[in-house]
Scaffold this active site. Structure first.
Site, PDB file in Angstrom:
ATOM      1  N   ASN A 139      46.010  64.506  95.674  1.00 30.48           N
ATOM      2  CA  ASN A 139      45.551  63.868  94.430  1.00 30.48           C
ATOM      3  C   ASN A 139      46.781  63.507  93.608  1.00 30.48           C
ATOM      4  OD1 ASN A 139      44.386  63.134  92.028  1.00 30.48           O
ATOM      5  ND2 ASN A 139      43.645  65.196  91.505  1.00 30.48           N
ATOM      6  N   LYS A 181      46.865  61.908  90.914  1.00 31.06           N
ATOM      7  CA  LYS A 181      46.512  61.847  89.476  1.00 31.06           C
ATOM      8  C   LYS A 181      47.109  60.582  88.862  1.00 31.06           C
ATOM      9  CE  LYS A 181      46.505  66.845  89.477  1.00 31.06           C
ATOM     10  NZ  LYS A 181      46.270  68.032  88.697  1.00 31.06           N
ATOM     11  N   HIS A 239      36.330  66.299  89.559  1.00 30.19           N
ATOM     12  CA  HIS A 239      37.602  67.008  89.351  1.00 30.19           C
ATOM     13  C   HIS A 239      37.580  67.657  87.971  1.00 30.19           C
ATOM     14  CE1 HIS A 239      41.834  67.837  88.772  1.00 30.19           C
ATOM     15  NE2 HIS A 239      41.953  67.786  90.080  1.00 30.19           N
ATOM     16  N   GLU A 282      39.693  67.918  85.716  1.00 31.13           N
ATOM     17  CA  GLU A 282      40.268  67.126  84.612  1.00 31.13           C
ATOM     18  C   GLU A 282      39.259  66.104  84.107  1.00 31.13           C
ATOM     19  OE1 GLU A 282      43.859  66.030  86.667  1.00 31.13           O
ATOM     20  OE2 GLU A 282      44.489  68.125  86.619  1.00 31.13           O
ATOM     21  N   GLU A 310      38.395  74.429  93.330  1.00 27.23           N
ATOM     22  CA  GLU A 310      39.633  74.387  92.560  1.00 27.23           C
ATOM     23  C   GLU A 310      39.471  75.209  91.280  1.00 27.23           C
ATOM     24  OE1 GLU A 310      42.056  70.667  93.589  1.00 27.23           O
ATOM     25  OE2 GLU A 310      40.610  70.066  92.085  1.00 27.23           O
ATOM     26  N   GLY A 320      47.784  73.019  88.438  1.00 29.54           N
ATOM     27  CA  GLY A 320      48.983  72.598  87.707  1.00 29.54           C
ATOM     28  C   GLY A 320      49.650  73.721  86.937  1.00 29.54           C
ATOM     29  N   SER A 348      47.635  74.640  92.685  1.00 26.42           N
ATOM     30  CA  SER A 348      49.014  75.075  92.922  1.00 26.42           C
ATOM     31  C   SER A 348      49.268  75.450  94.380  1.00 26.42           C
ATOM     32  CB  SER A 348      49.392  76.227  91.975  1.00 26.42           C
ATOM     33  OG  SER A 348      49.329  75.770  90.635  1.00 26.42           O
TER      34      SER A 348
HETATM   35  C1  PEP Z   1      44.477  69.068  91.707  1.00 23.41           C
HETATM   36  O1  PEP Z   1      44.675  68.405  90.702  1.00 23.41           O
HETATM   37  O2  PEP Z   1      43.495  68.806  92.413  1.00 23.41           O
HETATM   38  C2  PEP Z   1      45.418  70.140  92.034  1.00 23.41           C
HETATM   39  C3  PEP Z   1      45.056  71.007  92.927  1.00 23.41           C
HETATM   40  O3  PEP Z   1      46.625  70.143  91.364  1.00 23.41           O
HETATM   41  P1  PEP Z   1      47.888  71.114  91.627  1.00 23.41           P
HETATM   42  O4  PEP Z   1      48.057  71.227  93.116  1.00 23.41           O
HETATM   43  O5  PEP Z   1      49.043  70.430  90.979  1.00 23.41           O
HETATM   44  O6  PEP Z   1      47.555  72.427  91.021  1.00 23.41           O
END
Ligand code: PEP
Length: 249
Positions: A9, A11, A94, A96, A166, A172, A212
């Site tokens: 992703n 973003k 997601h 976000e 997630e 993040g 992460s």
């Molecule tokens: C994501 O945004 O789906 C995600 C897993 O981000 P990160 O790996 O940066 O935590």
């Protein structure tokens, strides 16, 4: 048999030429062979056409779409527009989008329908916030996200879905769920699918971990029996890291 999937992703990062450069680096890495069955990248909308054009053995997905087929929705992008350029997957739900764009489960159910109607695969994201985990409400929260956003589908439609767990507190933040925490939730999600559909549907569902995930922790996470791969944010912007994660099986 369910697929091992690693998805990136991007973003709201990279300009179009940086995105194309990244995909060309990924092409080189993939040509040397990766252990994942499927690799997907989710670039921002303006990049999709150029990235799709360059990608070899790499599927290209979109980060969002609208529920309507077309119409007066300034600034939005429809599922038919995405399928018209052979986009294969769309992220739905997601965290976000849930947090910053107020996307609730009933809207997400309609987005899932829009994606499936166009023959694309929905990557449906679920996961709890830190307070929800601390209050031990994470199973209920995830259960509701799945029941309200996904379980209106029939078993055949469910084949066009990948689930990404997630935990919001891990996205993040550099704070990853332990492999035991990830496995516990993934097993729970698989059990919910078995209960609401069939053992076969549960067995065939790919469930990805996101939050992460990086080259240092991917192998431990992917070694868990119910973790079929990862949805990768930050680490998907570096080709070497993404390829290393795709080889972490
Ligand atoms: C994501 O945004 O789906 C995600 C897993 O981000 P990160 O790996 O940066 O935590």
């Amino acid at each position: 048999m369910r697929k091992k999937i690693v998805a990136g992703n991007w973003k709201m990062n990279l300009n179009v030429s940086e995105g194309v450069a990244l995909v060309e680096e990924l092409n080189v890495g993939i040509s040397e062979g990766v252990k994942a069955d499927e690799l997907i990248v989710f670039p921002p909308f303006p990049h999709l056409y150029a990235v799709k054009d360059r990608a070899i053995k790499l599927q290209v997905g979109a980060q969002n779409c609208h529920t309507a087929l077309n119409g007066a929705y300034t600034g939005e992008v429809s599922a038919p527009m995405l399928s018209s350029i052979q986009i294969s997957h769309v992220l739905v739900g997601h965290s976000e989008r849930r947090a910053y764009f107020n996307e609730l489960n009933d809207l997400l159910a309609k987005k899932v329908d829009a994606v499936l109607d166009e023959g694309m695969t929905a990557v449906y994201c679920c996961g709890e916030t830190l307070p929800e985990r601390e209050e031990n409400r994470h199973f209920n929260v995830i259960g509701a996200q799945l029941a309200e956003g996904l379980f209106h589908l029939n078993e055949n439609q469910l084949k066009q879905v990948v689930i990404a767990y997630e935990p919001v507190w891990a996205i993040g933040t550099g704070k990853t769920a332990s492999s035991a925490q990830a496995q516990e939730v993934h097993a729970y999600i698989r059990k919910l699918i078995a209960t609401n559909y069939t053992a076969d549907a549960a067995e065939n569902m790919s469930i990805l971990y996101g939050g992460s995930c990086n080259p240092a922790n991917a192998q431990e996470l992917f070694s868990q029996p119910d973790v079929d791969g990862g949805l990768i944010g930050g680490a998907s912007l570096k080709s070497a890291d993404f390829i290393q994660i795709a080889n972490s099986y």
